[in-house]
Design a protein around this motif. Sequence first.
Motif, PDB file in Angstrom:
ATOM      1  N   LEU A  11       0.800  -1.219   0.000  1.00  0.00           N
ATOM      2  CA  LEU A  11       0.000   0.000   0.000  1.00  0.00           C
ATOM      3  C   LEU A  11       0.835   1.273   0.000  1.00  0.00           C
ATOM      4  O   LEU A  11       0.310   2.360   0.262  1.00  0.00           O
ATOM      5  CB  LEU A  11      -0.997  -0.029   1.163  1.00  0.00           C
ATOM      6  N   TYR A  12       2.107   1.166  -0.333  1.00  0.00           N
ATOM      7  CA  TYR A  12       2.888   2.376  -0.587  1.00  0.00           C
ATOM      8  C   TYR A  12       2.382   3.034  -1.870  1.00  0.00           C
ATOM      9  O   TYR A  12       2.695   4.181  -2.138  1.00  0.00           O
ATOM     10  CB  TYR A  12       4.388   2.058  -0.664  1.00  0.00           C
ATOM     11  N   GLU A  13       1.613   2.282  -2.650  1.00  0.00           N
ATOM     12  CA  GLU A  13       0.903   2.799  -3.816  1.00  0.00           C
ATOM     13  C   GLU A  13      -0.568   2.442  -3.607  1.00  0.00           C
ATOM     14  O   GLU A  13      -0.866   1.384  -3.049  1.00  0.00           O
ATOM     15  CB  GLU A  13       1.383   2.133  -5.108  1.00  0.00           C
ATOM     16  N   PRO A  14      -1.483   3.280  -4.039  1.00  0.00           N
ATOM     17  CA  PRO A  14      -2.902   2.931  -3.878  1.00  0.00           C
ATOM     18  C   PRO A  14      -3.222   1.614  -4.591  1.00  0.00           C
ATOM     19  O   PRO A  14      -2.809   1.406  -5.727  1.00  0.00           O
ATOM     20  CB  PRO A  14      -3.638   4.101  -4.550  1.00  0.00           C
ATOM     21  N   LEU A  62      -9.149   5.227   0.360  1.00  0.00           N
ATOM     22  CA  LEU A  62      -9.121   6.413  -0.498  1.00  0.00           C
ATOM     23  C   LEU A  62     -10.461   6.648  -1.172  1.00  0.00           C
ATOM     24  O   LEU A  62     -10.773   7.760  -1.581  1.00  0.00           O
ATOM     25  CB  LEU A  62      -8.043   6.269  -1.575  1.00  0.00           C
ATOM     26  N   GLY A  63     -11.232   5.611  -1.332  1.00  0.00           N
ATOM     27  CA  GLY A  63     -12.505   5.682  -2.045  1.00  0.00           C
ATOM     28  C   GLY A  63     -12.578   4.542  -3.031  1.00  0.00           C
ATOM     29  O   GLY A  63     -11.803   3.585  -2.950  1.00  0.00           O
ATOM     30  N   GLU A  64     -13.492   4.639  -3.944  1.00  0.00           N
ATOM     31  CA  GLU A  64     -13.678   3.591  -4.945  1.00  0.00           C
ATOM     32  C   GLU A  64     -13.196   4.077  -6.294  1.00  0.00           C
ATOM     33  O   GLU A  64     -13.306   5.255  -6.620  1.00  0.00           O
ATOM     34  CB  GLU A  64     -15.147   3.191  -5.020  1.00  0.00           C
ATOM     35  N   ARG A  69      -4.459   2.971   0.910  1.00  0.00           N
ATOM     36  CA  ARG A  69      -3.082   3.455   0.886  1.00  0.00           C
ATOM     37  C   ARG A  69      -2.561   3.483   2.324  1.00  0.00           C
ATOM     38  O   ARG A  69      -3.298   3.747   3.261  1.00  0.00           O
ATOM     39  CB  ARG A  69      -3.000   4.843   0.267  1.00  0.00           C
ATOM     40  N   ILE A  70      -1.274   3.239   2.483  1.00  0.00           N
ATOM     41  CA  ILE A  70      -0.644   3.275   3.797  1.00  0.00           C
ATOM     42  C   ILE A  70      -0.606   4.722   4.312  1.00  0.00           C
ATOM     43  O   ILE A  70      -0.469   5.659   3.525  1.00  0.00           O
ATOM     44  CB  ILE A  70       0.787   2.654   3.736  1.00  0.00           C
ATOM     45  N   THR A  71      -0.743   4.897   5.624  1.00  0.00           N
ATOM     46  CA  THR A  71      -0.672   6.223   6.241  1.00  0.00           C
ATOM     47  C   THR A  71       0.766   6.480   6.714  1.00  0.00           C
ATOM     48  O   THR A  71       1.609   5.569   6.720  1.00  0.00           O
ATOM     49  CB  THR A  71      -1.607   6.321   7.460  1.00  0.00           C
ATOM     50  N   ALA A  72       1.026   7.695   7.163  1.00  0.00           N
ATOM     51  CA  ALA A  72       2.349   8.024   7.723  1.00  0.00           C
ATOM     52  C   ALA A  72       2.627   7.145   8.942  1.00  0.00           C
ATOM     53  O   ALA A  72       3.750   6.666   9.133  1.00  0.00           O
ATOM     54  CB  ALA A  72       2.413   9.502   8.087  1.00  0.00           C
TER      55      ALA A  72
END
Length: 142
Positions: free
Chosen positions: A21-24, A65-67, A76-79
């Motif tokens: 999830l470093y990329e959506p 993030l949504g659909e 996606r990964i958070t900070a």
Amino acid sequence: MRDNAKSGALTEVTLFILLSLYEPRHGYAIMKFVEEQTGGRLILGAGSLYGALNSLEKKGLIRLLGEDTERRKQYRITAGGQRIVEGELARLRAVTQTAAAIVERHRPHREAEAAGEASAETAPGGGQTGAVISAGWEAAGI
């Protein structure tokens, strides 16, 4: 998803989900990423993956993030999730450095034992025992 909260250790599956999830990505893309990056060693089922995604989202490590246009949920990964991954990488480095040091420290001992086993194979009556020991080491990949 059983991660050790006390030590901060992540399961391998959790680590790879976070890395994916470093990329959506949507669920199927996460499953493919994990399978490809582990050479097929880890294969996630949909039920396991979506349970893990819900848990990671509740912990604030990933976010929805949504659909996309095909109504697939994108994550996606958070900070905070990135900090957890970096901490896990540091922990794994420390584990492998410690393990390598122990193995290296005992290497001369293992080599001496191997030399003793080789002489036992050639000693009178030692052939059969030596062969059994050698077969055991071969079976263990040593």
